[in-house]
Design a protein around this motif. Structure first.
Motif, PDB file in Angstrom:
ATOM      1  N   ALA A   9       0.833  -1.210   0.000  1.00 26.50           N
ATOM      2  CA  ALA A   9       0.000   0.000   0.000  1.00 26.50           C
ATOM      3  C   ALA A   9       0.866   1.257   0.000  1.00 26.50           C
ATOM      4  CB  ALA A   9      -0.937  -0.014   1.205  1.00 26.50           C
ATOM      5  N   ASP A  10       1.920   1.250   0.813  1.00 27.02           N
ATOM      6  CA  ASP A  10       2.821   2.412   0.854  1.00 27.02           C
ATOM      7  C   ASP A  10       3.502   2.614  -0.494  1.00 27.02           C
ATOM      8  OD1 ASP A  10       2.263   3.056   3.497  1.00 27.02           O
ATOM      9  OD2 ASP A  10       3.899   1.829   4.310  1.00 27.02           O
ATOM     10  N   ARG A  11       3.935   1.535  -1.117  1.00 29.30           N
ATOM     11  CA  ARG A  11       4.591   1.627  -2.419  1.00 29.30           C
ATOM     12  C   ARG A  11       3.622   2.180  -3.464  1.00 29.30           C
ATOM     13  NH1 ARG A  11       8.586  -1.282  -5.315  1.00 29.30           N
ATOM     14  NH2 ARG A  11       8.681  -0.402  -7.411  1.00 29.30           N
ATOM     15  N   LEU A  12       2.370   1.751  -3.392  1.00 33.26           N
ATOM     16  CA  LEU A  12       1.362   2.214  -4.340  1.00 33.26           C
ATOM     17  C   LEU A  12       1.154   3.719  -4.225  1.00 33.26           C
ATOM     18  CD1 LEU A  12      -0.482   0.951  -6.483  1.00 33.26           C
ATOM     19  CD2 LEU A  12      -2.232   0.693  -4.710  1.00 33.26           C
ATOM     20  N   VAL A  13       1.099   4.225  -3.000  1.00 33.74           N
ATOM     21  CA  VAL A  13       0.932   5.665  -2.794  1.00 33.74           C
ATOM     22  C   VAL A  13       2.152   6.423  -3.315  1.00 33.74           C
ATOM     23  CG1 VAL A  13       0.734   7.483  -1.055  1.00 33.74           C
ATOM     24  CG2 VAL A  13      -0.631   5.394  -0.834  1.00 33.74           C
ATOM     25  N   ALA A  14       3.327   5.900  -3.050  1.00 29.18           N
ATOM     26  CA  ALA A  14       4.551   6.550  -3.537  1.00 29.18           C
ATOM     27  C   ALA A  14       4.576   6.586  -5.060  1.00 29.18           C
ATOM     28  CB  ALA A  14       5.780   5.824  -2.991  1.00 29.18           C
ATOM     29  N   ASP A  15       4.157   5.490  -5.698  1.00 24.93           N
ATOM     30  CA  ASP A  15       4.133   5.446  -7.156  1.00 24.93           C
ATOM     31  C   ASP A  15       3.105   6.419  -7.729  1.00 24.93           C
ATOM     32  OD1 ASP A  15       6.113   3.519  -7.307  1.00 24.93           O
ATOM     33  OD2 ASP A  15       4.726   1.830  -7.444  1.00 24.93           O
ATOM     34  N   ALA A  16       1.931   6.498  -7.103  1.00 29.31           N
ATOM     35  CA  ALA A  16       0.901   7.424  -7.571  1.00 29.31           C
ATOM     36  C   ALA A  16       1.368   8.869  -7.456  1.00 29.31           C
ATOM     37  CB  ALA A  16      -0.393   7.216  -6.779  1.00 29.31           C
ATOM     38  N   THR A  17       2.061   9.168  -6.375  1.00 29.04           N
ATOM     39  CA  THR A  17       2.596  10.522  -6.179  1.00 29.04           C
ATOM     40  C   THR A  17       3.671  10.836  -7.207  1.00 29.04           C
ATOM     41  OG1 THR A  17       2.146  10.350  -3.805  1.00 29.04           O
ATOM     42  CG2 THR A  17       3.690  12.060  -4.503  1.00 29.04           C
TER      43      THR A  17
END
Length: 370
Positions: free
Chosen positions: A230-238
């Motif tokens: 989940a954290d990686r997904l947010v970082a990628d979206a940002t």
């Protein structure tokens, strides 16, 4: 700090690639289970036509990359089939994807052309549609980043029901702008990779992103171990939002993106392979249609004088597809789970979607971008 180029100049630089006087000879490349054959290709600058033969055991996409950017791609090549890809390339060194993500990449070298440019389209006509599309993409990536963060928060808090509700709502923003979002190969593979892209499928540690979390929520009915994903997904979206802000959208990617969105639905998504754990496929279908419709609406003033029949036919096909999808709307504003549709229902969807894709695939040629 490097000064920004004016929008019109940026479009000119992207479109005005030297053209060759004669039609190029097709360049053959075969993709096996182990990689590309040959692993290195050399072509002159300008337009090249690649004939990609899939001799592997899986459906694949063949991509030309410049760094992490996808320059051109041909998706959904079925085992045993050959598909063509036309690409207009600047001199330089590119990479080629070769099937499984674990396979080594190939090398494509583009040498300087010796002939002068001829018959290049007027790029100024596309400046307005490109600017409007950039605003649309920026709004969608902003919504994507915010809803992905909310989705990730629900996953990390163990709120399974809320996370399931937020999953398709976040993804629809990505699916609407996929022609641009998927330009960044590293982020696309990180956020939207499927288990089939790996030899060991779900067991591969590279299986991350939305679909890894999707499996946890719907198959395992658990959020255990999903926090880092989940954290990686947010970082990628940002990061995607940051990159798109600085991106000059290539005209051919915008124009070709209308067909690409629909072709992907007709070729593979209609089978239910996209959201195989959650069965939220119809959310993605609808978002792809919306994204393609936005591009077509922006290009209609340019296409109508050249081919009014195509415009009328495409409008009718969009309406047919919209009416079919409306049958599966729920009272909550979502869509019926895809596994509730019969084979007959899926066939009824595939016909109009395929016809729509075929018409939209002519836009690049109509606007002189092939």
């Amino acid at each position: 700090m490097t000064a920004r180029r004016p929008a019109a100049l940026a479009v000119l630089l992207l479109v005005a690639v030297p053209a060759r006087a004669q039609a190029p000879e097709p360049v053959a490349v075969t993709v096996t289970d182990k990689g590309c054959e040959p692993a290195a290709l050399t072509v002159p600058a300008g337009k090249s036509v690649f004939k990609i033969s899939n001799k592997s055991r899986r459906v694949l996409e063949w991509e030309i990359l410049q760094g992490t950017m996808i320059v051109e791609e041909r998706e959904n090549i079925i085992p045993g089939f050959v598909q063509s890809l036309s690409a207009t390339l600047q001199p330089g060194t590119y990479a080629m994807t070769c099937g499984l993500l674990s396979n080594p990449r190939g090398t494509l070298t583009v040498t300087a052309a010796t002939t002068a440019a001829a018959g290049a389209p007027d790029p100024m006509a596309l400046v307005g549609p490109l600017a409007a599309y950039k605003l649309y993409v920026m709004a969608e990536v902003e919504a994507f980043q915010m809803q992905t963060a909310a989705f990730a928060d629900a996953v990390k808090a163990g709120r399974i029901a809320q996370a399931k509700a937020l999953y398709p709502a976040a993804r629809r923003h990505y699916e609407r702008i996929e022609p641009v979002a998927s330009l960044f190969n590293d982020l696309d593979k990180s956020m939207d990779v499927r288990a089939d892209d790996f030899e060991t499928k779900e067991a591969d540690p590279g299986f991350i992103g939305f679909h890894r979390i999707e499996k946890g929520l719907w198959v395992d009915n658990s959020t255990d171990g999903l926090g880092p994903h989940a954290d990686r997904l947010v970082a990628d979206a940002t990061e995607l939002k940051r990159r798109i802000a600085d991106l000059t959208i290539p005209p051919a990617k915008m124009v070709g993106g209308a067909a690409g969105l629909i072709e992907e639905v007709a070729a593979t998504k209609i089978s239910g392979e996209e959201d195989r754990y959650s069965r939220t496929d119809l959310w993605d279908f609808h978002a792809n249609i919306e994204g393609a419709r936005k591009i077509f609406d922006l290009l209609r003033p340019l296409v109508a004088p050249r081919d009014p029949d195509l415009v009328a036919r495409t409008e009718k096909n969009f309406s047919r597809v919209d009416a079919l999808l409306a049958k599966y709307r729920t009272e909550e504003g979502g869509f019926t789970p895809y596994d509730h549709l019969s084979d007959r229902d899926r066939t009824a969807l595939k016909g109009p979607i395929t016809v729509l894709a075929e018409d939209l695939s002519t836009l690049r040629a109509k606007l002189g971008l092939d």
